[in-house]
Design a protein around this motif. Structure first.
Motif, mmCIF file in Angstrom:
data_model
loop_
_atom_site.group_PDB
_atom_site.id
_atom_site.type_symbol
_atom_site.label_atom_id
_atom_site.label_comp_id
_atom_site.label_asym_id
_atom_site.label_seq_id
_atom_site.Cartn_x
_atom_site.Cartn_y
_atom_site.Cartn_z
ATOM 1 N N HIS B 10 13.961 -23.746 22.032
ATOM 2 C CA HIS B 10 13.258 -24.997 22.294
ATOM 3 C C HIS B 10 12.137 -24.735 23.289
ATOM 4 C CE1 HIS B 10 17.222 -26.524 20.945
ATOM 5 N NE2 HIS B 10 16.507 -27.490 20.411
ATOM 6 N N LEU B 11 11.069 -25.501 23.149
ATOM 7 C CA LEU B 11 9.922 -25.361 24.032
ATOM 8 C C LEU B 11 9.329 -26.745 24.245
ATOM 9 C CD1 LEU B 11 8.181 -23.222 25.478
ATOM 10 C CD2 LEU B 11 6.863 -22.987 23.370
ATOM 11 N N ILE B 12 9.192 -27.111 25.506
ATOM 12 C CA ILE B 12 8.613 -28.415 25.818
ATOM 13 C C ILE B 12 7.319 -28.183 26.589
ATOM 14 C CG2 ILE B 12 8.922 -30.630 26.996
ATOM 15 C CD1 ILE B 12 11.937 -30.289 26.595
ATOM 16 N N LYS B 13 6.239 -28.759 26.102
ATOM 17 C CA LYS B 13 4.934 -28.617 26.724
ATOM 18 C C LYS B 13 4.282 -30.000 26.825
ATOM 19 C CE LYS B 13 4.604 -24.064 26.984
ATOM 20 N NZ LYS B 13 4.313 -23.323 28.249
ATOM 21 N N THR B 14 3.228 -30.040 27.606
ATOM 22 C CA THR B 14 2.447 -31.277 27.669
ATOM 23 C C THR B 14 1.135 -31.087 26.937
ATOM 24 O OG1 THR B 14 1.542 -30.633 29.805
ATOM 25 C CG2 THR B 14 3.489 -32.060 29.820
ATOM 26 N N ARG B 15 0.557 -32.195 26.570
ATOM 27 C CA ARG B 15 -0.695 -32.180 25.806
ATOM 28 C C ARG B 15 -1.754 -31.373 26.548
ATOM 29 N NH1 ARG B 15 -2.619 -38.041 24.198
ATOM 30 N NH2 ARG B 15 -2.859 -38.048 26.452
ATOM 31 N N GLY B 16 -2.465 -30.509 25.821
ATOM 32 C CA GLY B 16 -3.514 -29.689 26.404
ATOM 33 C C GLY B 16 -3.056 -28.295 26.818
ATOM 34 N N GLN B 17 -1.755 -28.109 26.973
ATOM 35 C CA GLN B 17 -1.247 -26.791 27.349
ATOM 36 C C GLN B 17 -1.249 -25.843 26.151
ATOM 37 O OE1 GLN B 17 2.660 -27.757 29.143
ATOM 38 N NE2 GLN B 17 1.818 -26.929 31.067
ATOM 39 N N GLN B 18 -0.857 -24.602 26.408
ATOM 40 C CA GLN B 18 -0.735 -23.606 25.366
ATOM 41 C C GLN B 18 0.739 -23.271 25.166
ATOM 42 O OE1 GLN B 18 -1.491 -19.494 26.384
ATOM 43 N NE2 GLN B 18 -2.444 -19.077 24.412
ATOM 44 N N ALA B 19 1.109 -22.979 23.910
ATOM 45 C CA ALA B 19 2.481 -22.569 23.599
ATOM 46 C C ALA B 19 2.448 -21.209 22.923
ATOM 47 C CB ALA B 19 3.143 -23.588 22.676
ATOM 48 N N THR B 20 3.441 -20.387 23.266
ATOM 49 C CA THR B 20 3.589 -19.074 22.634
ATOM 50 C C THR B 20 4.988 -18.966 22.059
ATOM 51 O OG1 THR B 20 2.001 -18.028 24.127
ATOM 52 C CG2 THR B 20 3.538 -16.584 22.967
ATOM 53 N N LEU B 21 5.062 -18.698 20.775
ATOM 54 C CA LEU B 21 6.327 -18.580 20.066
ATOM 55 C C LEU B 21 6.443 -17.147 19.539
ATOM 56 C CD1 LEU B 21 5.278 -21.617 19.881
ATOM 57 C CD2 LEU B 21 6.699 -21.799 17.840
ATOM 58 N N ARG B 22 7.646 -16.611 19.567
ATOM 59 C CA ARG B 22 7.846 -15.215 19.195
ATOM 60 C C ARG B 22 8.830 -15.065 18.038
ATOM 61 N NH1 ARG B 22 7.173 -15.594 24.635
ATOM 62 N NH2 ARG B 22 5.423 -14.369 25.470
ATOM 63 N N CYS B 23 8.620 -13.996 17.275
ATOM 64 C CA CYS B 23 9.428 -13.745 16.084
ATOM 65 C C CYS B 23 9.658 -12.249 15.926
ATOM 66 C CB CYS B 23 8.715 -14.297 14.860
ATOM 67 S SG CYS B 23 9.472 -13.877 13.280
ATOM 68 N N SER B 24 10.910 -11.883 15.686
ATOM 69 C CA SER B 24 11.236 -10.491 15.363
ATOM 70 C C SER B 24 11.753 -10.431 13.943
ATOM 71 C CB SER B 24 12.284 -9.941 16.327
ATOM 72 O OG SER B 24 11.738 -9.798 17.612
ATOM 73 N N PRO B 25 11.116 -9.652 13.081
ATOM 74 C CA PRO B 25 11.516 -9.617 11.676
ATOM 75 C C PRO B 25 12.774 -8.778 11.459
ATOM 76 C CG PRO B 25 9.755 -8.054 12.046
ATOM 77 C CD PRO B 25 9.961 -8.777 13.340
ATOM 78 N N ILE B 26 13.305 -8.865 10.281
ATOM 79 C CA ILE B 26 14.416 -8.009 9.881
ATOM 80 C C ILE B 26 13.919 -6.560 9.886
ATOM 81 C CG2 ILE B 26 15.878 -7.385 7.909
ATOM 82 C CD1 ILE B 26 15.906 -10.390 7.188
ATOM 83 N N SER B 27 14.761 -5.658 10.333
ATOM 84 C CA SER B 27 14.390 -4.250 10.381
ATOM 85 C C SER B 27 13.960 -3.774 8.998
ATOM 86 C CB SER B 27 15.594 -3.429 10.866
ATOM 87 O OG SER B 27 15.288 -2.050 10.851
ATOM 88 N N GLY B 28 12.799 -3.112 8.951
ATOM 89 C CA GLY B 28 12.272 -2.627 7.686
ATOM 90 C C GLY B 28 11.282 -3.564 7.025
ATOM 91 N N HIS B 29 11.198 -4.784 7.521
ATOM 92 C CA HIS B 29 10.241 -5.752 6.980
ATOM 93 C C HIS B 29 8.914 -5.629 7.728
ATOM 94 C CE1 HIS B 29 13.302 -8.791 5.100
ATOM 95 N NE2 HIS B 29 13.519 -7.535 4.731
ATOM 96 N N THR B 30 7.822 -5.619 6.943
ATOM 97 C CA THR B 30 6.508 -5.457 7.562
ATOM 98 C C THR B 30 5.679 -6.733 7.532
ATOM 99 O OG1 THR B 30 5.534 -4.715 5.473
ATOM 100 C CG2 THR B 30 6.443 -3.007 6.933
ATOM 101 N N SER B 31 6.077 -7.692 6.717
ATOM 102 C CA SER B 31 5.339 -8.956 6.620
ATOM 103 C C SER B 31 6.044 -10.041 7.404
ATOM 104 C CB SER B 31 5.227 -9.403 5.162
ATOM 105 O OG SER B 31 4.211 -8.719 4.494
ATOM 106 N N VAL B 32 5.246 -10.831 8.125
ATOM 107 C CA VAL B 32 5.763 -11.971 8.879
ATOM 108 C C VAL B 32 4.950 -13.208 8.508
ATOM 109 C CG1 VAL B 32 5.980 -13.007 11.165
ATOM 110 C CG2 VAL B 32 6.646 -10.626 10.818
ATOM 111 N N TYR B 33 5.654 -14.304 8.313
ATOM 112 C CA TYR B 33 5.033 -15.569 7.924
ATOM 113 C C TYR B 33 5.428 -16.635 8.936
ATOM 114 C CZ TYR B 33 5.402 -12.971 3.538
ATOM 115 O OH TYR B 33 5.358 -11.985 2.569
ATOM 116 N N TRP B 34 4.524 -17.567 9.179
ATOM 117 C CA TRP B 34 4.808 -18.712 10.036
ATOM 118 C C TRP B 34 4.614 -19.993 9.221
ATOM 119 C CZ3 TRP B 34 6.774 -18.470 14.880
ATOM 120 C CH2 TRP B 34 6.680 -17.247 15.570
#
Lengths: 114, 112
Positions: B10-34
């Motif tokens: 969970h991530l709570i921010k206020t309007r105007g701020q920046q958010a950074t979200l992170r993702c680790s793929p399954i081992s051996g996978h080279t493509s990541v989608y959001w």
């Protein structure tokens, strides 16, 4: 542009009853077809997929789906539902030689009556 | 085999701020989608990364950006947050050119 329609927003069935969730797609050729399930607050779990070959596809948790080219449909079925099947179900299509994105239907929420 | 992981939950921010979200793929996978799953808007494709490069993006403004690192993990950045950015952001990974996409549990972003 490809599109996916899931005509039923919400379906209620009794535990033990059979289930069919509808999915229709619009695409110029045969797309890749998927069904995903999402429990509340969770990510998506792949139930089954169709790329080519046999048009009746078996998936996990006793689900199956049938690809019908003439009807542009990929309906999901289960002969007997369990209370744990209550969730939201998404049909998705992808382009075999396209931009590798999935286009999702709006989802069908499944409620199970005891 | 470990699945796709995302942080934070969970991530709570206020309007105007920046958010950074992170993702680790399954081992051996080279493509990541959001993907973004916003209330009333369904699941919409945001970005696709493969081998460190952005390969495709959906119909989102430039303040949605990201990158993929040499270990194939990925970061989604949302700048100048708006209230309508509140959504569940799902990351998926695949082996590459048209393999099945496997999804993580998502990051719930709330913009106040």
């Amino acid at each position: 542009a490809q599109s996916v329609t899931q005509p039923d927003i919400h379906i209620t069935v009794s535990e033990g009853a059979s289930l069919e969730l509808r999915c229709n797609y619009s695409y110029g050729a045969t797309p890749y077809l998927f069904w995903y399930v999402q429990s509340p607050g969770q990510g998506l779990q792949l139930l089954l997929k169709y790329f080519s070959g046999d048009t009746l596809v078996q998936g996990i948790k006793g689900f199956e789906a049938e690809f019908k080219r003439s009807q542009s449909s990929f309906n999901l079925r289960k002969p007997s539902v369990h209370w744990s099947d209550a969730a939201e179900y998404f049909c998705a299509v992808g382009e075999p030689q396209g931009a590798q994105k999935l286009v999702f239907g709006q989802g069908t929420r499944l409620t199970i009556n005891p | 085999e470990a699945g796709v992981t995302q942080s934070p939950t969970h991530l709570i921010k206020t309007r105007g701020q920046q958010a950074t979200l992170r993702c680790s793929p399954i081992s051996g996978h080279t493509s990541v989608y959001w993907y973004q799953q916003a209330l009333g808007l369904g699941l919409q494709f945001l970005l696709w990364y493969d081998e460190g490069e952005e390969r495709n993006r959906g119909n989102f403004p430039p303040r949605f950006s990201g990158r993929q690192f040499p270990n194939y993990s990925s970061e989604l950045n949302v700048n100048a947050l708006e209230l309508e950015d509140s959504a569940l952001y799902l990351c998926a990974s695949s082996r590459g050119q048209w393999d099945t996409q496997y999804f993580g549990p998502g990051t719930r972003l709330t913009v106040l």
